[in-house]
Design a protein around this motif. Structure first.
Motif, mmCIF file in Angstrom:
data_model
loop_
_atom_site.group_PDB
_atom_site.id
_atom_site.type_symbol
_atom_site.label_atom_id
_atom_site.label_comp_id
_atom_site.label_asym_id
_atom_site.label_seq_id
_atom_site.Cartn_x
_atom_site.Cartn_y
_atom_site.Cartn_z
ATOM 1 N N SER A 1 28.740 17.173 40.631
ATOM 2 C CA SER A 1 28.043 16.361 39.639
ATOM 3 C C SER A 1 28.720 15.012 39.475
ATOM 4 O O SER A 1 29.950 14.912 39.469
ATOM 5 C CB SER A 1 28.009 17.083 38.284
ATOM 6 N N ILE B 1 37.901 18.471 31.040
ATOM 7 C CA ILE B 1 37.468 18.962 32.354
ATOM 8 C C ILE B 1 38.524 19.861 32.957
ATOM 9 O O ILE B 1 38.212 20.888 33.577
ATOM 10 C CB ILE B 1 37.151 17.770 33.278
ATOM 11 N N LEU C 1 38.317 23.415 31.990
ATOM 12 C CA LEU C 1 37.283 24.214 32.659
ATOM 13 C C LEU C 1 37.786 24.824 33.954
ATOM 14 O O LEU C 1 37.083 25.622 34.573
ATOM 15 C CB LEU C 1 36.055 23.344 32.952
ATOM 16 N N THR D 1 38.475 23.052 36.677
ATOM 17 C CA THR D 1 37.956 22.279 37.802
ATOM 18 C C THR D 1 39.109 21.642 38.568
ATOM 19 O O THR D 1 40.055 21.123 37.980
ATOM 20 C CB THR D 1 37.009 21.177 37.299
ATOM 21 N N PRO E 1 39.079 16.616 39.681
ATOM 22 C CA PRO E 1 37.954 15.760 39.294
ATOM 23 C C PRO E 1 38.348 14.295 39.394
ATOM 24 O O PRO E 1 39.535 13.951 39.316
ATOM 25 C CB PRO E 1 37.691 16.167 37.842
ATOM 26 N N VAL F 1 32.770 15.669 39.391
ATOM 27 C CA VAL F 1 33.334 17.022 39.374
ATOM 28 C C VAL F 1 32.847 17.768 40.604
ATOM 29 O O VAL F 1 31.676 18.153 40.680
ATOM 30 C CB VAL F 1 32.922 17.780 38.091
ATOM 31 N N LEU G 1 30.439 21.499 40.967
ATOM 32 C CA LEU G 1 29.624 21.777 39.782
ATOM 33 C C LEU G 1 28.208 21.282 40.038
ATOM 34 O O LEU G 1 27.950 20.073 40.021
ATOM 35 C CB LEU G 1 30.215 21.093 38.550
ATOM 36 N N PRO H 1 25.012 19.920 35.917
ATOM 37 C CA PRO H 1 25.802 19.032 35.056
ATOM 38 C C PRO H 1 25.547 19.213 33.567
ATOM 39 O O PRO H 1 26.195 18.538 32.767
ATOM 40 C CB PRO H 1 25.350 17.645 35.518
ATOM 41 N N LEU I 1 28.565 20.247 31.578
ATOM 42 C CA LEU I 1 29.517 19.133 31.552
ATOM 43 C C LEU I 1 29.055 18.066 30.564
ATOM 44 O O LEU I 1 29.858 17.518 29.808
ATOM 45 C CB LEU I 1 29.652 18.556 32.953
ATOM 46 N N LYS I 2 27.759 17.771 30.559
ATOM 47 C CA LYS I 2 27.227 16.780 29.621
ATOM 48 C C LYS I 2 27.421 17.239 28.184
ATOM 49 O O LYS I 2 27.771 16.437 27.307
ATOM 50 C CB LYS I 2 25.747 16.540 29.908
ATOM 51 N N LEU J 1 31.203 16.801 27.335
ATOM 52 C CA LEU J 1 31.659 15.424 27.220
ATOM 53 C C LEU J 1 30.877 14.643 26.170
ATOM 54 O O LEU J 1 31.366 13.639 25.649
ATOM 55 C CB LEU J 1 31.542 14.713 28.574
#
Length: 535
Positions: free
Chosen positions: A54, A170, A173, A175, A178, A192, A195, A198, A201-202, A205
């Motif tokens: 993403s 992030i 998570l 990940t 990133p 990222v 992923l 998204p 993630l949205k 964030l």
């Protein structure tokens, strides 16, 4: 020069074997083969351009930073004038229209007021430039307006903090690698790998996670609150959901005072022991715990609102002082939303709201095609080099080709051990290091050939060839390492991926092209004792 003690031979082969074994899981996964789950699995993570993932572009509103500065200045001015020995009284305070205005009740205290608030307007840094302009109009009305320089500095600080907060969220998570970088004065690029959806993630964030604890204004009339009218010194805040407010859509809270959530040290999702509902346990640092204890001690029996991002989660009554420095946040959470809130609170609040202005998903098919083409390019290039070296240098070419093969395996092994990320530029760095490794062997072999043409014996020519060529090889690679370090330090994303592969490749190419080939040549010379070599 060509004499290798037994311990050194064992050590060289041990290092080589460790890197080769570490590369096996990456090779088996690339070829679609399995790897025993009981064994440790060093793995090379793929970047966004290879694994897909993403891409999100976030943007902040500078006007929000300006308004935050004005609101902060209002609280500072109130506290400063209360502490002043003259007890300066002010009224008609307003923080609208991009400025803070207030009236000094006693006109004879104009100069004292200016002297009291002047230290609050000094800019930070070496320039001494003021962050605020102070003007007095209509005789006794002060107008404090932030300067553009002060706002720009605040925006820069807010964006730097936002980058770190986004990175922490992030990383929570799980990940790998990133890419989180500034793009212009008010934008942040987030990439990222791996992923494909998204939305989560949205959501993570997009949540500012600005937590506040404020006292409820019980003097506000329900009819006024319903119309959005708040008593002086208070504000209307909506509930996050009708259930949280017991059917009441909003509530009046004291605008100043209270406690902010920037003094939290921990936040964990758990379940309420009585109702088994998901809640979030929070813990304050020493200063925050003392403030929270003071707030609950002085206001026992009153309501205080738990506000997250401008919405009330709940408004419980303080039944007794809370002295342990911890509290529980409830608010009709699911397990997922409570865990997401805990992550957001642990990572800190965003200093400014971030709006998603661009998003896209990179599919893994493009990355697979890039890997396939990159492997073809590397394979064709390696094969062409191998044939050229073999034809040109004979036995020494065999050693050089074997060194190149082990060099590739060692790079994969080291990348797997340290868990680095491979990007498309990283594949380019791969091919570059193969060329550098062959170049080192060319320098060595050509130097040996020159020494033979000068009439030196085989042993002496080989020894001088490695000795003299090694100096040039080390000097050249040191400059390459410096360039790679600078790219890693100041670059980001794919540039860092290229720098990492380049640094690893330089180290392994010097090891294989100089040390390992010298070991093999020395063992052959001791065993065969040749009087002539084909170079």
């Amino acid at each position: 020069m060509l004499d290798f003690p037994r311990w050194k031979v064992i050590w060289l082969w041990f290092v080589t074997l460790v890197c080769v074994v570490a590369a096996i899981p990456s090779l088996t996964s690339t070829m679609g083969l399995g790897w025993p789950s009981a064994l440790p699995e060093p793995k090379i993570n793929l970047g966004l351009d290879l694994a897909g993932g993403s891409h999100i572009l976030l943007e902040a509103d500078p006007s929000q930073v300006r308004q935050q500065r004005i609101e902060g200045m209002e609280e500072s001015v109130r506290n400063k004038l209360k502490q002043d020995g003259n007890k300066i009284r002010i009224s008609d305070i307003s923080n609208r229209d991009g400025a803070l205005t207030f009236i000094v009740a006693n006109p004879t205290q104009i100069d004292a007021t200016r002297e009291a608030i002047l230290p609050l307007t000094n800019g930070a840094g070496l320039t001494g430039q003021r962050d605020w302009d102070i003007n007095v109009v209509d005789g006794n009305r002060f107008v404090l307006k932030p300067t553009e320089a002060g706002v720009n500095q605040a925006v820069t600080q807010a964006m730097d903090t936002a980058v770190e907060v986004v990175r922490k969220r992030i990383d929570a998570l799980g990940t790998k690698e990133p890419t989180i970088i500034r793009s212009g004065p008010t934008r942040i690029v987030v990439q990222v790998p791996g992923l494909q959806d998204p939305q989560a993630l949205k959501n993570l964030l997009g949540q500012t996670a600005k937590l506040e604890f404020k006292l409820v204004d019980t003097t506000a009339l329900p009819s006024d609150v319903a119309q959005g009218i708040a008593p002086p010194g208070s504000e209307i805040v909506p509930f996050s959901s009708p259930a949280a407010g017991g059917g009441v859509p909003s509530i009046a809270v004291k605008r100043l005072g209270g406690i902010r959530g920037d003094q939290l040290t921990n936040a964990q999702q758990t379940n309420n022991q009585q109702t088994n509902e998901p809640v979030v346990n929070i813990t304050f640092n020493t200063e925050g715990g003392a403030k929270f204890a003071k707030l609950t001690t002085q206001n026992t029996g009153k309501q205080f609102a738990i506000i997250l991002d401008g919405k009330v989660l709940s408004a419980p009554t303080i039944n007794e002082p809370i002295l342990g420095g911890s509290a529980v946040i409830s608010g009709s959470f699911t397990t997922e939303s409570a865990n997401a809130l805990a992550i957001s609170l642990r990572s800190g609040a965003l200093p400014v709201d971030l709006k998603v202005v661009e998003e896209r998903t990179v599919g893994p098919d493009l990355g697979a095609d890039s890997i396939r083409k990159g492997m073809i390019a590397m394979g064709v290039g390696t094969l062409a080099l191998a044939v050229f070296i073999l034809v040109t240098y004979g036995r020494f070419g065999v050693y050089a080709n074997l060194a190149v093969f082990i060099n590739v395996i060692m790079i994969l092994g080291i990348m797997g051990i340290i868990g680095t990320t491979l990007t498309l530029p990283g594949i380019a760095g791969f091919v570059l290091t193969i060329g550098a490794a062959v170049d080192a062997n060319v320098l060595i072999n050509e130097r040996i050939r020159e020494e033979r043409h000068r009439g030196r014996k085989v042993m002496q020519a080989v020894e001088l060839g490695y000795k003299e060529a090694s100096r040039a090889i080390f000097d050249a690679n040191i400059t390459n390492v410096i360039a790679a370090v600078l790219m890693f330090a100041f670059g980001s994303g794919p540039v860092k991926g290229f720098a990492v592969v380049l640094m690893i490749g330089i180290a392994t190419s010097v090891f294989t092209a100089v040390t390992l080939t010298r070991l093999w040549v020395a063992q052959w010379l001791r065993r065969a004792r040749p009087t002539e070599i084909a170079l």
